[in-house]
Write an enzyme that holds these catalytic residues in place. Structure first.
Site, mmCIF file in Angstrom:
data_model
loop_
_atom_site.group_PDB
_atom_site.id
_atom_site.type_symbol
_atom_site.label_atom_id
_atom_site.label_comp_id
_atom_site.label_asym_id
_atom_site.label_seq_id
_atom_site.Cartn_x
_atom_site.Cartn_y
_atom_site.Cartn_z
ATOM 1 N N SER A 129 -6.754 -17.201 15.052
ATOM 2 C CA SER A 129 -6.179 -16.952 16.366
ATOM 3 C C SER A 129 -4.870 -17.696 16.562
ATOM 4 O O SER A 129 -4.717 -18.861 16.167
ATOM 5 C CB SER A 129 -7.167 -17.381 17.466
ATOM 6 N N ASP A 130 -3.941 -16.996 17.188
ATOM 7 C CA ASP A 130 -2.743 -17.646 17.703
ATOM 8 C C ASP A 130 -3.181 -18.525 18.872
ATOM 9 O O ASP A 130 -4.246 -18.311 19.457
ATOM 10 C CB ASP A 130 -1.760 -16.565 18.159
ATOM 11 N N LYS A 131 -2.380 -19.505 19.223
ATOM 12 C CA LYS A 131 -2.745 -20.400 20.323
ATOM 13 C C LYS A 131 -2.171 -19.954 21.656
ATOM 14 O O LYS A 131 -2.891 -19.693 22.615
ATOM 15 C CB LYS A 131 -2.281 -21.834 20.033
ATOM 16 N N THR B 105 -5.167 -12.619 15.417
ATOM 17 C CA THR B 105 -4.517 -12.352 16.694
ATOM 18 C C THR B 105 -3.062 -12.781 16.619
ATOM 19 O O THR B 105 -2.710 -13.699 15.871
ATOM 20 C CB THR B 105 -5.199 -13.113 17.851
#
Length: 865
Positions: A318-320, A599
């Protein structure tokens, strides 16, 4: 033609169209939408149901019945054909229209000038004459004649097939008849802006664009998702098995001297009833149901296989920003060389007593000048969240960018690009040029003189507290200096800013739910390693500061792939990651055997999104490049929605298996009862029209109710399915085989017992047909779960099940009392005691399957882990 001439011909101006002009042109040109694939009419869908070899057999049976004088039989078979066709058309039509409706849920925005103001508008509302801005990561929304460009390059491979980026220049005048690939002063709809900035005037929308002309020729092309294709092959294989069994049965009947006409009718009816020809449509319906449910939970499906595929994911990278956090950056802390740290409130008031807001003025000015965002007046803010945070900070100190630019006109700019990690603006101030720079500390420090050690120490402290740290620098040059990267040296560090992007309130619970579901969560971000570690700690991702892998560490291992794969397999958090490094991380995770979902929202995320098994793009903050590369779009940019999507994906896959189990076990029961009666020397258990009635009343309705199941409470805790797991696996073979044999054995035994009691063949068939209807009414409850007891699945979670059971039972009992219909079907009303007897026998199927589930659960729990 020059840009001003194009504006004049388009009856437009650089300040944009007025609201009245837009409305008039929308009425004239229509919406800016591409031709979409035509949704089939109900008549076309109905006609499509007859393109089927089984229907041809039934039509042949109808003709034979008519020739033999069996008029009522012929009418009934014809009615069955038309009713089945109508049901198939309705199911297929709903699925097709549900898939087409998804396109309306994915919105593409554009930044346009209207009434002299910069606005974010829906791209479908653009009209010829609109002035549209472009930047890296944007999908061009319409065909534009570029007026001004700054380093723009575009990917036009969708149109030209050429993979090389095309450099654009608005000042170029094209020769008449220039080919598509040579139109460097045009930006075509559907192409991607890879880098740079610029703006242009819309010259064509919708069908009139180059891609619109192409789309118009593709709208009638149909395709089916791989899962449906696999099921078609499965149905074909099952059909071959059924037809072989029917041919064997017919051959034996012929050898025993049965009438040829009777053999023909029964064989055709048995084949039609037993072959699961409706399975692909049933699965498409199940997927369409899941698509609608996902949409309600903020997940838009771009590729139908991603519905059930998301449920198989074993890892999410996941992107943050914006996904795990709110993507609402605020400058919370400032560090100034020689003066120290200033902690700010959300209104940028100074907490400390040693400094005044004026001490921050120069930093605020530089941050506002080196900026591409706009807070707007009366409109939503437009721009990157970092730029917006700098503008908001500057305005609290009385420095509006519009006023600063009026006093210091912009001479040139270097737009921020992810791979550069900085942005710069050159502005005129008297006889000098101010150079304003902001970006990553390491990048900006390399442009500055001195002050590196204190700044690095301050940045480490801020990052360790979870701040996103950016450096701001300033320099001066003469008016004759080159306004490019060569001028970015000998700058003065103005200070550091610490931006806070708070976690989404639901993010921590969502990460925990994903991990409880057996899904490993990794965070891949461009932030500082200490910032990444602090956020990971807040999220509950097990990774201390020493466990964070930095982009520099990845670069060092580039020459040692084995070591790199081993490192990626162990770690959960990756910081200061460059675009191609994110792609390498995804590839390494895939090689490690994970089914990976990624993501992302930016241009830099697109390669990784495309390389992942499932790419998940952000719908609110994501770029067009990211959305196009992804399989799913999360409309609220929320990690919790991804977890919800995983749950819905697993529900969809479980429902597909339930539908298959129900249909195949019913087919096995029908074939089995004929062979058991044949072996026992009993008469044929059904006539042809009874088999067709059984197929019409039960199979055609109840499997749709199974596709509506809401899911089981422990579904997420079971963990993702193995990538190699076949759809029709050992467990399903066991369950369908056991259910089919039980129904066949009890049915044949009951039929034989009735004949032994002196009942006529007609009476025995009447009660056996009722028993088969009851069997399938009962079995649909067994199929609600492969593992859980039928008694543990609450009816309120899927009221369609009891509804269709009552409906099918009522239709069959009603048919017993309808004069003409009962004559055609060779059925008659039964006594209440006989119905109770039949229902009691059918209920024996439940303890059989309950014992199987219990034994299977015991074996699973005792298996070594």
């Amino acid at each position: 033609m020059r840009g001003e001439e194009v504006l004049a011909r388009a009856e437009s101006r650089r300040s944009g169209l007025s609201g009245d002009e837009v409305r008039v042109r929308q009425a004239r040109f229509g919406l800016n939408t591409l031709p979409s694939r035509k949704v089939s009419s109900w008549a076309a869908l109905f006609a499509r149901q007859f393109v089927n070899p089984l229907i041809a057999l039934l039509l042949a049976a109808t003709a034979v019945s008519a020739v033999l004088g069996e008029t009522l039989d012929a009418i009934f078979i014809l009615a069955v054909i038309f009713i089945n066709a109508a049901l198939g058309a309705i199911q297929e039509g709903k699925a097709e229209r549900g898939a087409a409706a998804l396109d309306r849920l994915v919105r593409q925005d554009a930044v346009a000038w209207r009434n002299g103001e910069r606005r974010r508008v829906d791209a479908t509302d653009l009209v010829p004459g609109d002035i549209v801005e472009l930047e890296s990561g944007v999908l061009v929304p319409a065909d534009l004649r570029l007026l001004e460009t700054s380093g723009i390059s575009a990917d036009e491979s969708l149109l030209t097939g050429e993979s090389l980026a095309v450099e654009k220049n608005g000042a170029t005048i094209l020769a008449e008849g220039a080919s598509l690939g040579d139109r460097v002063n045009l930006a075509h709809a559907g192409s991607m802006i890879l880098r740079g900035r610029g703006f242009g005037v819309v010259v064509a929308t919708g069908r009139e664009t180059e891609i619109g002309r192409i789309a118009a020729s593709l709208t009638d092309i149909e395709s089916a998702p791989p899962l449906v294709l696999r099921l078609r092959r499965f149905s074909a294989t099952a059909g071959i098995v059924v037809v072989t069994a029917v041919l064997v049965f017919a051959a034996v009947q012929l050898w025993l001297g049965a009438p040829l006409a009777e053999i023909f009718f029964v064989s055709v009816a048995l084949a039609v009833s037993a072959i699961p020809e409706g399975l692909p449509i049933a699965i498409t319906v199940a997927l369409a149901v899941a698509v609608r449910r996902m949409a309600r939970r903020n997940v838009i499906v771009r590729a139908l296989p991603a519905v059930e595929g998301l449920g198989a994911r074993s890892l999410i990278a996941s992107d943050k920003t914006g996904t795990l956090t709110l993507n609402r950056l605020t400058i919370a802390t400032v560090w100034l060389p020689g003066q120290g740290r200033v902690d700010l409130t959300t209104t940028a008031a100074v907490r400390g007593d040693d400094l005044t807001p004026e001490a921050l003025g120069e930093l605020a000015t530089v941050g506002a000048l080196c900026n591409e965002a706009s807070l707007g007046e009366g409109e939503a803010a437009v721009g990157d969240t970092v730029d917006l945070a700098f503008l908001a900070f500057a305005e609290t100190l009385g420095r509006r960018r519009e006023e600063l630019v009026r006093s210091e006109p912009v001479a040139s700019a270097i737009a921020y690009e992810p791979e550069n990690r900085f942005g710069a603006t050159f502005t005129y101030r008297g006889d000098r040029i101010r150079i304003s720079v902001k970006g990553a500390l390491e990048t900006v420090l390399a442009m500055c003189e001195g002050g590196a050690a204190p700044a690095q120490d301050a940045a480490e402290q801020l990052a360790g507290e979870g701040h996103r740290v950016l450096a701001v620098a300033e320099g001066w040059a003469g008016t004759g200096a080159a306004l490019d990267r060569s001028a970015l040296r000998g700058l003065t560090l103005i200070g550091l800013v610490g931006l806070i992007d708070p976690l989404r309130p639901e993010a921590r619970d969502a990460v925990r739910q994903a991990q409880d579901a057996g899904v490993r969560v990794c965070m891949v971000t461009g932030d500082h390693p200490k910032t990444a570690a602090a956020i990971a700690e807040q999220l509950g991702i097990p990774a201390g500061p020493e466990d964070v892998v930095s982009g520099q560490e990845i670069a060092r291992l580039a020459a040692d792939p084995a070591a790199f794969r081993a490192l990626v397999a162990r770690r959960r958090v990756f910081a200061r990651v460059e675009p191609l490094q994110k792609l390498s991380i995804v590839e390494a995770l895939r090689e490690a055997g994970h089914f990976v979902a990624v993501t992302g929202d930016g241009v830099n995320d697109a390669p990784a999104l495309a390389a992942a098994h499932i790419g998940v793009a952000m719908g609110r903050s994501g770029t067009d490049v990211a959305r196009r590369a992804a399989d799913l779009i999360v409309t609220d940019d929320n990690f919790a929605s991804i977890v919800a999507g995983i749950e819905e994906g697993r529900i969809a896959y479980a429902n597909i298996r339930k539908v298959i189990a129900f249909l195949i076990s019913s087919s096995a029961a029908e074939i089995g009862i004929f062979f058991l009666c044949l072996l026992a020397g009993l008469p044929l258990p059904f006539v042809a029209v009874q088999l067709l009635w059984l197929n019409l009343v039960t199979d055609s309705v109840q499997h749709v109710a199974l596709s509506m199941e809401r899911g089981e409470p422990d579904l997420l805790s079971r963990g993702p399915r193995a990538p190699s797991e076949p759809l029709f696996d050992r467990r399903m073979i066991e369950q369908t085989g056991l259910a089919g044999l039980t129904m066949a054995g009890l049915g044949a035994g009951y039929f034989g017992w009735l004949l032994a009691q002196g009942r006529s063949i007609g009476e025995a068939r009447n009660l056996l047909l009722l028993l088969m209807v009851c069997f399938q009414n009962v079995h649909v409850f067994n199929c609600r779960s492969e593992r859980r007891s039928a008694f543990h699945q609450p009816l309120r979670s899927n009221l369609w099940i009891p509804a269709v059971v009552v409906l099918t039972q009522g239709i069959h009992i009603g048919a017993m009392h309808v004069p003409v219909l009962n004559e055609v079907l060779r059925i008659a009303p039964v006594a209440w005691s006989e119905w109770v007897q039949v229902a009691g026998i059918s209920l024996l199927l439940i303890p059989t399957m309950e014992v199987y589930k219990s034994l299977k659960a015991g074996r699973l729990s005792s298996a070594p882990q």
